[in-house]
Design a protein around this motif. Structure first.
Motif, PDB file in Angstrom:
ATOM      1  N   TYR A  36       0.927  -1.248  -0.077  1.00 45.06           N
ATOM      2  CA  TYR A  36       0.072   0.173   0.077  1.00 45.06           C
ATOM      3  C   TYR A  36       1.015   1.273   0.043  1.00 45.06           C
ATOM      4  O   TYR A  36       1.860   1.423   0.583  1.00 45.06           O
ATOM      5  N   CYS A 176     -10.222  -9.322  -2.885  1.00 49.97           N
ATOM      6  CA  CYS A 176      -9.289  -8.678  -3.541  1.00 49.97           C
ATOM      7  C   CYS A 176      -8.314  -9.461  -4.188  1.00 49.97           C
ATOM      8  O   CYS A 176      -7.130  -9.417  -4.090  1.00 49.97           O
ATOM      9  N   TYR A 209      -5.866 -10.192   1.988  1.00 44.76           N
ATOM     10  CA  TYR A 209      -6.162  -8.576   1.798  1.00 44.76           C
ATOM     11  C   TYR A 209      -7.345  -8.367   2.645  1.00 44.76           C
ATOM     12  O   TYR A 209      -8.165  -7.223   2.173  1.00 44.76           O
ATOM     13  N   LEU A 212      -8.998  -4.527   3.037  1.00 45.20           N
ATOM     14  CA  LEU A 212      -8.432  -3.850   1.867  1.00 45.20           C
ATOM     15  C   LEU A 212      -9.514  -3.657   0.832  1.00 45.20           C
ATOM     16  O   LEU A 212      -9.562  -2.942  -0.311  1.00 45.20           O
ATOM     17  N   LYS A 241      -0.472  -7.153   4.627  1.00 46.81           N
ATOM     18  CA  LYS A 241      -0.886  -6.026   4.277  1.00 46.81           C
ATOM     19  C   LYS A 241      -1.916  -5.114   4.832  1.00 46.81           C
ATOM     20  O   LYS A 241      -1.847  -3.997   5.269  1.00 46.81           O
ATOM     21  N   ASN A 242      -2.711  -5.953   5.549  1.00 43.48           N
ATOM     22  CA  ASN A 242      -3.876  -5.207   6.448  1.00 43.48           C
ATOM     23  C   ASN A 242      -3.221  -4.645   7.689  1.00 43.48           C
ATOM     24  O   ASN A 242      -4.021  -3.688   8.445  1.00 43.48           O
ATOM     25  N   LEU A 306      -6.949   1.584   8.271  1.00 42.36           N
ATOM     26  CA  LEU A 306      -7.540   0.377   7.154  1.00 42.36           C
ATOM     27  C   LEU A 306      -8.628   1.151   6.286  1.00 42.36           C
ATOM     28  O   LEU A 306      -8.736   0.933   4.926  1.00 42.36           O
ATOM     29  N   ARG A 310      -8.713   1.874   2.291  1.00 40.80           N
ATOM     30  CA  ARG A 310      -9.760   1.507   1.506  1.00 40.80           C
ATOM     31  C   ARG A 310     -10.420   2.540   0.631  1.00 40.80           C
ATOM     32  O   ARG A 310     -10.626   2.565  -0.758  1.00 40.80           O
ATOM     33  N   GLY A 339      -9.533  -4.078  -4.100  1.00 44.33           N
ATOM     34  CA  GLY A 339      -8.261  -4.034  -3.407  1.00 44.33           C
ATOM     35  C   GLY A 339      -7.199  -3.758  -4.378  1.00 44.33           C
ATOM     36  O   GLY A 339      -7.342  -2.708  -4.861  1.00 44.33           O
TER      37      GLY A 339
END
Ligand code: LMR
Length: 390
Positions: A36, A176, A209, A212, A241-242, A306, A310, A339
């Motif tokens: 990200y 995602c 994911y 996301l 990722k999250n 988060l 998004r 995603g």
């Protein structure tokens, strides 16, 4: 002896990181590996992670070994987030910590193989490492088409399930989808769950994911629907990722057994694979996640961060879709996808020209990382795309 080893090409996705770093052009755009980025192009450590790390420095009193399962408080604190409160209480589901989602996928496939699965089916294109993991473990891969005309190719999936043998495994992306961004709808998940349950397929769900796409609960609907429908399932999870913990390698594998008393035996197999492969997972990132989930303030901060990620990705997708077409590339479907990723229908020469002439870096498959686009570079990207594909 070692001198006779044949040269292996570097992982194509990871090689992009170095290629991009070596490019001196100021206006370069990185749409390569899936991390990200903020609108400034940065991948900062989450504030919630910093807070948890400060707490850990103060309070952690030992780094002695835990065991091949890693930190079970970490593994279990994620269960309500992934499975929802009710399913998280099931005595048929448990897990263990793994080094990243990759470790989770590897352990899930190894368990499926040890249990007698002959083949793992997966929709293509998929995350390239899926195929590499299967090959490395010595598991046969069978493929079907994941998407056609901007939507999931349900006919191809149903056809594959019809051809599969009972006991084959299907590797499905929870949300995602990497690399297409094209996910199954809730109705499609119900349909898939019913058919694989009827056929006796073992699902291996890869949820890398969560949060996301549309939201934490929304993104987990598919895996919950499938796990409710089948007796046995495997789920690989990533916090890379999250929680933005990429290089700390934070993941888990969850096992749903047909009966609660099967679970200790299955988990003993997982533990012995882990011991022989990485002995035990790294602890730091898992401890950070456990602290965040347990602390109301840090958890609130994490959820806000988060949600911000998004929102930004939705804005980028909307801006791309607004542009309509760039040369021969129709960007409008990107608004419906989820995603970090989307696939652009570009050939090797066009991808090469984007890199060489416009300093735009993307995977050789045509996959772009949506989060690499910012208010500052998106128009330049669309113009470059129009040039190479027009
Ligand atoms: C990606 O697909 O870019 C990420 O999942 C990073 C990786 O390990 O490949």
């Amino acid at each position: 002896m070692l001198a006779d080893l044949p040269e292996q090409s570097p992982d194509a996705l990871l090689a992009l990181i170095k290629m991009y770093a070596a490019d001196p052009r100021k206006e370069k755009i990185d749409l390569g590996v899936g991390v990200y980025r903020t609108d400034d192009g940065a991948t900062p450590v989450f504030a919630a992670v910093k807070g948890a790390e400060r707490d850990l420095v103060e309070r952690q009193d030992s780094k002695a070994y835990l065991g091949p399962e890693g930190c079970m408080d970490f593994v279990r604190c994620l269960m309500p987030i992934i499975l929802g409160d009710d399913m998280a209480k099931s005595d048929r589901i448990d897990g263990m910590q793994t080094p990243g989602g990759t470790g989770g996928v590897r352990l899930a496939v190894a368990l499926a193989q040890a249990a007698g699965a002959k083949r793992v089916w997966m929709g293509t294109p998929s995350w390239p490492n899926h195929a590499q993991i299967l090959k490395d473990i010595g598991m046969e891969a069978a493929t079907f088409n994941h998407a056609a005309d901007g939507a999931t190719d349900m006919d191809a999936l149903k056809d594959a399930i019809a051809k599969a043998d009972a006991g084959d495994a299907f590797l499905l992306h929870g949300c995602c989808h990497n690399p297409t961004g094209i996910d199954y709808t809730v109705d499609q998940w119900h349909e898939i769950a019913a058919i694989i349950a009827e056929k006796g397929i073992l699902p291996i769900l890869d949820l890398a994911y969560q949060g996301l796409g549309e939201g934490l609960d929304e993104d987990a609907q598919g895996v919950r629907i499938v796990m409710k429908a089948v007796p046995e399932a495997l789920l690989a999870y990533s916090c890379d990722k999250n929680f933005g913990l990429y290089r700390d390698r934070v993941g888990a594998v969850y096992v749903q057994a047909a009966e609660a008393d099967h679970l200790p035996r299955i988990m003993s197999n997982a533990a012995s694979f882990a011991r022989a492969t990485w002995s035990m997972p790294p602890d730091h990132g898992g401890s950070v996640v456990r602290e965040i989930v347990a602390d109301d303030t840090l958890r609130g901060e994490w959820l806000d961060e988060l949600a911000g990620m998004r929102r930004r990705m939705l804005q980028v997708r909307a801006r791309l879709a607004e542009a309509g077409t760039a040369g021969s590339v129709d960007l409008t479907p990107l608004a419906q996808q989820h995603g970090l990723f989307a696939m652009l229908p570009l050939d090797k020469d066009q991808i090469q020209a984007l890199r060489k002439d416009h300093a735009v870096y993307m995977a050789g498959s045509g996959r772009i990382n949506i989060a690499g686009l910012t208010l500052g570079n998106i128009d330049r990207f669309i113009a470059a795309l129009a040039k190479v594909s027009g």
